[in-house]
Design a protein around this motif. Structure first.
Motif, PDB file in Angstrom:
ATOM      1  N   ALA A   1     -41.164 107.800  39.894  1.00 53.71           N
ATOM      2  CA  ALA A   1     -40.520 108.729  40.837  1.00 53.71           C
ATOM      3  C   ALA A   1     -41.282 108.765  42.160  1.00 53.71           C
ATOM      4  O   ALA A   1     -40.679 108.747  43.249  1.00 53.71           O
ATOM      5  CB  ALA A   1     -40.440 110.128  40.232  1.00 53.71           C
ATOM      6  N   LEU A   2     -42.613 108.787  42.086  1.00 45.63           N
ATOM      7  CA  LEU A   2     -43.419 108.794  43.310  1.00 45.63           C
ATOM      8  C   LEU A   2     -43.329 107.455  44.030  1.00 45.63           C
ATOM      9  O   LEU A   2     -43.390 107.399  45.268  1.00 45.63           O
ATOM     10  CB  LEU A   2     -44.875 109.126  42.974  1.00 45.63           C
ATOM     11  N   ALA A   3     -43.185 106.356  43.283  1.00 44.17           N
ATOM     12  CA  ALA A   3     -43.031 105.039  43.913  1.00 44.17           C
ATOM     13  C   ALA A   3     -41.764 105.002  44.761  1.00 44.17           C
ATOM     14  O   ALA A   3     -41.750 104.421  45.858  1.00 44.17           O
ATOM     15  CB  ALA A   3     -42.997 103.941  42.847  1.00 44.17           C
ATOM     16  N   VAL A   4     -40.688 105.633  44.278  1.00 49.52           N
ATOM     17  CA  VAL A   4     -39.453 105.713  45.067  1.00 49.52           C
ATOM     18  C   VAL A   4     -39.683 106.559  46.314  1.00 49.52           C
ATOM     19  O   VAL A   4     -39.325 106.163  47.435  1.00 49.52           O
ATOM     20  CB  VAL A   4     -38.310 106.305  44.223  1.00 49.52           C
ATOM     21  N   GLY A   5     -40.294 107.728  46.144  1.00 50.61           N
ATOM     22  CA  GLY A   5     -40.483 108.640  47.275  1.00 50.61           C
ATOM     23  C   GLY A   5     -41.418 108.086  48.334  1.00 50.61           C
ATOM     24  O   GLY A   5     -41.081 108.059  49.522  1.00 50.61           O
ATOM     25  N   PHE A   6     -42.592 107.623  47.921  1.00 50.74           N
ATOM     26  CA  PHE A   6     -43.571 107.119  48.882  1.00 50.74           C
ATOM     27  C   PHE A   6     -43.150 105.768  49.444  1.00 50.74           C
ATOM     28  O   PHE A   6     -43.360 105.490  50.625  1.00 50.74           O
ATOM     29  CB  PHE A   6     -44.951 107.022  48.228  1.00 50.74           C
ATOM     30  N   GLY A   7     -42.566 104.923  48.608  1.00 52.15           N
ATOM     31  CA  GLY A   7     -42.094 103.633  49.102  1.00 52.15           C
ATOM     32  C   GLY A   7     -40.975 103.792  50.110  1.00 52.15           C
ATOM     33  O   GLY A   7     -40.899 103.070  51.104  1.00 52.15           O
ATOM     34  N   THR A   8     -40.118 104.778  49.870  1.00 48.97           N
ATOM     35  CA  THR A   8     -39.008 105.016  50.787  1.00 48.97           C
ATOM     36  C   THR A   8     -39.488 105.578  52.116  1.00 48.97           C
ATOM     37  O   THR A   8     -39.127 105.065  53.186  1.00 48.97           O
ATOM     38  CB  THR A   8     -38.001 105.992  50.147  1.00 48.97           C
ATOM     39  N   PHE A   9     -40.329 106.611  52.078  1.00 50.57           N
ATOM     40  CA  PHE A   9     -40.716 107.271  53.322  1.00 50.57           C
ATOM     41  C   PHE A   9     -41.789 106.503  54.088  1.00 50.57           C
ATOM     42  O   PHE A   9     -41.620 106.196  55.272  1.00 50.57           O
ATOM     43  CB  PHE A   9     -41.214 108.683  53.044  1.00 50.57           C
ATOM     44  N   GLN A  10     -42.903 106.208  53.448  1.00 47.97           N
ATOM     45  CA  GLN A  10     -44.036 105.658  54.186  1.00 47.97           C
ATOM     46  C   GLN A  10     -43.756 104.258  54.723  1.00 47.97           C
ATOM     47  O   GLN A  10     -44.095 103.939  55.862  1.00 47.97           O
ATOM     48  CB  GLN A  10     -45.286 105.646  53.300  1.00 47.97           C
ATOM     49  N   LEU A  11     -43.126 103.416  53.937  1.00 46.83           N
ATOM     50  CA  LEU A  11     -42.915 102.026  54.376  1.00 46.83           C
ATOM     51  C   LEU A  11     -41.787 101.919  55.397  1.00 46.83           C
ATOM     52  O   LEU A  11     -41.806 101.028  56.256  1.00 46.83           O
ATOM     53  CB  LEU A  11     -42.619 101.138  53.170  1.00 46.83           C
ATOM     54  N   SER A  12     -40.815 102.822  55.328  1.00 45.70           N
ATOM     55  CA  SER A  12     -39.685 102.740  56.258  1.00 45.70           C
ATOM     56  C   SER A  12     -40.097 103.024  57.697  1.00 45.70           C
ATOM     57  O   SER A  12     -39.331 102.743  58.622  1.00 45.70           O
ATOM     58  CB  SER A  12     -38.581 103.718  55.840  1.00 45.70           C
TER      59      SER A  12
END
Length: 430
Positions: free
Chosen positions: A141-152
């Motif tokens: 769940a955190l991989a989705v959240g952090f991957g979505t926000f920080q990398l975008s």
């Protein structure tokens, strides 16, 4: 007196956004009302956010996301991804982060991507024997959240802070950011390298042992709607990547794509579905942020704030890396006070004074803020991460743990290498 009123209004607005004591859209409306009634700033400046490219790109992003879901293209993509996410824990986490990042190229809405990806990823987790409430479940769940926000943050039209920054730069300095140069500036370090760090930290902090399962193939043939939408998305992406050649803003490209999705017979969404998908609350929030940035510049608050803060920073033309770290620290402070979405609205009007004191180009100083607002110290600073944690029922302490470790990794690894990469591109010296 006018400056005092303006300062009080700005502080109150930022405080309400940061503490979430009122809904974000309501705070924006209160700002519009108070600024027009109690100050002499022209309404054209206060409401400039509605004329900004950022506002229209956010709205377009919601429409494209809804169309992807309705046509079934989202389900087809999910079925295609299942075989690549099933397997070892590293592969599952890495695949989740990679998909979260890749989706940002075609779906310019963090919330939309999380809403699309989270159920898919958690369904695959269940099939892999990862129980709800387990550390592996939290990690995905955190991989989705952090991957979505920080990398975008490395893709110009892919998240709200980027759009606020682009709109604030346009309103304050009359400068326009372009898709491809921005992508080249941030993708190698802030996108790819930071993605590797997210994967490594999730695997380290949230270990799990998924069991293999047989992925189900999506055997249904492509529908006409899916084909048309795929063509629209590919054309949109191609236009975004070549905006420096044709000169059309990514926002107007997105708006044309959104209109195509809404046209009778050609499109996919009805009037009622458009109303449900458009999320005017978020659009009002973005317009409020952009209006606040223009308001700060028009009232002279930016210059006054710069006169107070900049002398405290160790800005030195002879030491550009120290100046860079100073800007990074200032951005992190603003991130803690105003959340990620508010950083560009406050920082952008200060950039000229920082550029003058540090001896670096204005555009370079403006780009420095991206490293800061894409690195929240705590989850509350990035609402998409909070939403991802709520959808995955992740305890706050687990999100805080990953946030802090990523912030340390950014300070030690990502920020210095981003500076080196910008130096290679000729944006900074030393």
């Amino acid at each position: 007196m006018d400056l005092l009123i303006a300062a009080t209004l700005v502080v109150a607005t930022i405080a309400l956004w940061a503490t979430a004591r009122l809904p974000e859209y309501l705070t924006a409306l209160l700002f519009f009302a108070a600024a027009t009634v109690f100050t002499s700033v022209p309404p054209a400046t206060i409401f400039s956010g509605f004329a900004s490219a950022a506002f229209w790109l956010v709205l377009s992003g919601f429409v494209l996301g809804a169309a992807i879901k309705k046509t079934g293209l989202a389900d087809r993509l999910a079925a295609a991804l299942q075989p690549h996410l099933a397997g070892s824990w590293t592969r599952m986490v890495g695949g989740t982060v990679a998909v979260s990042y890749a989706a940002a190229f075609v779906m310019p809405s963090n919330m939309g991507r999380i809403a699309l990806l989270m159920p898919m990823v958690l369904a695959i987790a269940e099939k892999s024997g990862i129980r709800a409430g387990s550390r592996g479940w939290f990690g995905l769940a955190l991989a989705v959240g952090f991957g979505t926000f920080q990398l975008s943050a490395s893709i110009l039209p892919a998240n709200v802070p980027n759009l606020v920054m682009a709109g604030a730069i346009e309103a304050t300095y009359g400068l326009h950011l372009h898709y491809l140069p921005y992508l080249i500036t941030f993708t190698p370090v802030l996108g790819l390298l930071k993605g590797v760090l997210v994967v490594a930290l999730v695997c380290l902090l949230f270990p799990a042992r998924p069991t293999p399962f047989k992925a189900e193939a999506h055997t249904a043939s492509w529908t006409g709607n899916e084909r048309r939408l795929a063509i629209i998305l590919l054309c949109t992406l191609a236009m975004w990547m070549t905006d420096a050649l044709h000169g059309i803003s990514p926002a107007w490209v997105g708006l044309v794509a959104a209109c195509a999705c809404l046209l009778p017979r050609v499109g996919f969404l009805t009037s009622d579905e458009f109303g449900q998908a458009s999320n005017f609350r978020t659009c009002l929030y973005v317009a409020g942020l952009l209006g606040l940035s223009a308001f700060v510049a028009a009232t002279g608050l930016g210059s006054r704030l710069g006169e107070w803060i900049i002398p405290l920073l160790p800005l030195d033309p002879a030491q550009p890396f120290v100046s860079y770290l100073s800007v990074f620290g200032l951005g992190e402070l603003l991130n803690a006070l105003t959340t990620a979405n508010g950083v560009p609205a406050v920082f952008t009007p200060l950039a000229q004074e920082i550029a003058d004191a540090s001896g670096m180009p204005l555009n370079t100083v403006l780009m420095f803020q991206v490293v800061s607002y894409s690195t929240p110290l705590l989850p509350y600073q990035a609402s998409p991460i909070v939403v991802a944690m709520m959808m995955g029922k992740v305890p706050l302490r687990e999100g805080v743990k990953l946030s802090l470790w990523l912030a340390v990794a950014t300070l030690v690894i990502v920020a210095p290498l981003q500076y080196v990469w910008m130096g290679i591109l000729g944006m900074v010296g030393g």
